[in-house]
Design a protein around this motif. Structure first.
Motif, short mmCIF file in Angstrom:
data_model
loop_
_atom_site.label_atom_id
_atom_site.label_comp_id
_atom_site.label_asym_id
_atom_site.label_seq_id
_atom_site.Cartn_x
_atom_site.Cartn_y
_atom_site.Cartn_z
N THR A 117 0.81 -1.22 0.00
CA THR A 117 0.00 0.00 0.00
C THR A 117 0.85 1.27 0.00
O THR A 117 0.32 2.36 0.23
CB THR A 117 -0.94 0.03 1.23
OG1 THR A 117 -0.15 0.01 2.43
CG2 THR A 117 -1.90 -1.15 1.22
N ALA A 299 -6.17 0.83 1.60
CA ALA A 299 -6.84 1.32 0.39
C ALA A 299 -7.87 2.39 0.70
O ALA A 299 -8.16 3.23 -0.16
CB ALA A 299 -7.50 0.15 -0.35
N MET A 302 -6.57 5.72 -0.11
CA MET A 302 -6.02 5.91 -1.45
C MET A 302 -6.94 6.74 -2.34
O MET A 302 -8.15 6.79 -2.14
CB MET A 302 -5.78 4.56 -2.12
CG MET A 302 -4.63 3.78 -1.55
SD MET A 302 -4.39 2.21 -2.41
CE MET A 302 -2.87 1.66 -1.63
N ILE A 307 -5.82 3.01 -6.01
CA ILE A 307 -6.71 1.85 -6.18
C ILE A 307 -6.36 1.11 -7.47
O ILE A 307 -6.28 -0.12 -7.50
CB ILE A 307 -8.18 2.30 -6.20
CG1 ILE A 307 -8.57 2.91 -4.85
CG2 ILE A 307 -9.10 1.14 -6.57
CD1 ILE A 307 -8.59 1.97 -3.69
N LEU A 310 -3.31 -1.06 -6.95
CA LEU A 310 -3.60 -2.32 -6.26
C LEU A 310 -4.24 -3.32 -7.21
O LEU A 310 -3.91 -4.52 -7.18
CB LEU A 310 -4.53 -2.07 -5.07
CG LEU A 310 -3.91 -1.53 -3.78
CD1 LEU A 310 -4.97 -1.43 -2.69
CD2 LEU A 310 -2.76 -2.42 -3.30
N ILE A 317 -10.68 -5.51 -5.66
CA ILE A 317 -11.09 -4.39 -4.81
C ILE A 317 -12.34 -3.74 -5.37
O ILE A 317 -12.48 -3.58 -6.58
CB ILE A 317 -9.91 -3.39 -4.68
CG1 ILE A 317 -10.21 -2.30 -3.66
CG2 ILE A 317 -9.50 -2.81 -6.01
CD1 ILE A 317 -8.95 -1.55 -3.23
#
Length: 319
Positions: A117, A299, A302, A307, A310, A317
């Motif tokens: 992250t 997240a 973020m 995002i 990721l 997600i």
């Protein structure tokens, strides 16, 4: 430094995930039918529930007794609100020797989530949380928050790179450091209880022990249906997922708020302190509830680019 501060909450870091279809909320400690058995209790201050498919009463009763013992054992490691836990001793003394293997495992998982992250998942934000919580709980608190100097001092103690750990010792490298594992320990406990029940022969179950694990394909063999709450109050279902052998965690920065106006949330940016989130709700689906728990927490801080990063890394997600 005072390193724990209790606030009223349903969950500290995973607020907003509710069950759709096969609701567990309100289940009795052992309310079994011919088809399944249900348990409810507490884990790290959160309401916890388990549903076992095809479990006779006597078998379920023994399994649930084992679950309660294991949750109690793990709470004696991870709870911030009991002075005798391993985590409380670490925060109070700055170091612990011969740490529990479970504490080391969670710190290793936290280090992985920290890297993935970009540092936004950081368990060392506890000093900032304490500064905010103590400020807003005081009579006549300034609604703007703590003074810049107070916030700056708290942020100076934050940084996961200041935590050193191995099988012999866990230690903080800076004065004033403290750790909260509320953004990962609930998921870890969920994984451990799922593994315990699998070892006892259960292959079809739904667990919500701070985070949700859906094992097997559910009573209708079509997968477990899990609803994501519309808002922190859980007043509606925004999205329904169908899961099999997967875990899900939902985080909302303002799922629990510390101030009267509801602006300062419990998920804290490790470099900036309290922030206004880009997304109200972030959900991660993963094989591991601990990993989903940690990644959803990071997240939640973020922006769209984070995002997207990721997702490129293979993380499932939902925002």
């Amino acid at each position: 430094m005072r390193t724990s501060f209790r606030i009223d909450r349903r969950r500290l870091l995973s607020i907003g995930a509710v069950f759709a279809g096969s609701a567990l909320v309100g289940a009795s400690p052992l309310a079994a039918t011919q088809a399944d058995a249900r348990w409810s209790g507490q884990a790290l201050g959160a309401h916890a529930t388990i549903r076992l498919v095809g479990a006779p009463d006597d078998v379920a009763r023994g399994a649930f007794a084992s679950v309660e013992r294991e949750i109690d054992r793990l709470e004696r490691i991870f709870s911030l609100y009991r002075p005798d836990t391993a985590l409380s001793r670490l925060n109070r003394e700055g170091a612990v020797a011969e740490p529990d293997p479970e504490l080391l495992a969670v710190l290793s998982l936290a280090a992985s989530a920290h890297r993935l992250t970009g540092g936004l998942f950081d368990p060392t934000v506890q000093p900032v949380f304490v500064a905010l919580a103590e400020h807003f709980s005081a009579a006549g608190a300034n609604p703007a928050g703590p003074s810049p100097a107070t916030l700056e001092r708290a942020l100076a103690a934050v940084g996961f790179d200041g935590v050193r750990f191995d099988a012999d010792r866990i230690a903080f490298e800076r004065a004033g450091m403290a750790v909260t594992l509320n953004g990962i320990a609930q998921g870890y406990i969920t994984d451990r209880i799922a593994a315990l029940l699998r070892a006892r022969g259960f292959a079809d179950m739904l667990l919500d022990i701070g985070e949700i694990a859906a094992v097997g394909r559910g009573p209708d063999r079509q997968g477990w249906r899990v609803g994501l709450a519309q808002d922190p109050a859980g007043t509606g279902v925004a999205e329904t997922l169908t899961l099999s052998n997967r875990a899900v965690a939902t985080s909302m920065v303002t799922g629990t708020t510390l101030d009267r106006d509801g602006r300062v949330g419990h998920i804290i940016h490790p470099m900036r302190g309290p922030v206004t989130p880009t997304y109200m709700r972030v959900t991660v689906i993963d094989d591991s509830a601990a990993r989903a728990d940690a990644l959803s927490t990071g997240a939640a801080l973020m922006d769209a680019a984070g995002i997207a990063g990721l997702r490129r890394a293979g993380i499932e997600i939902h925002v």
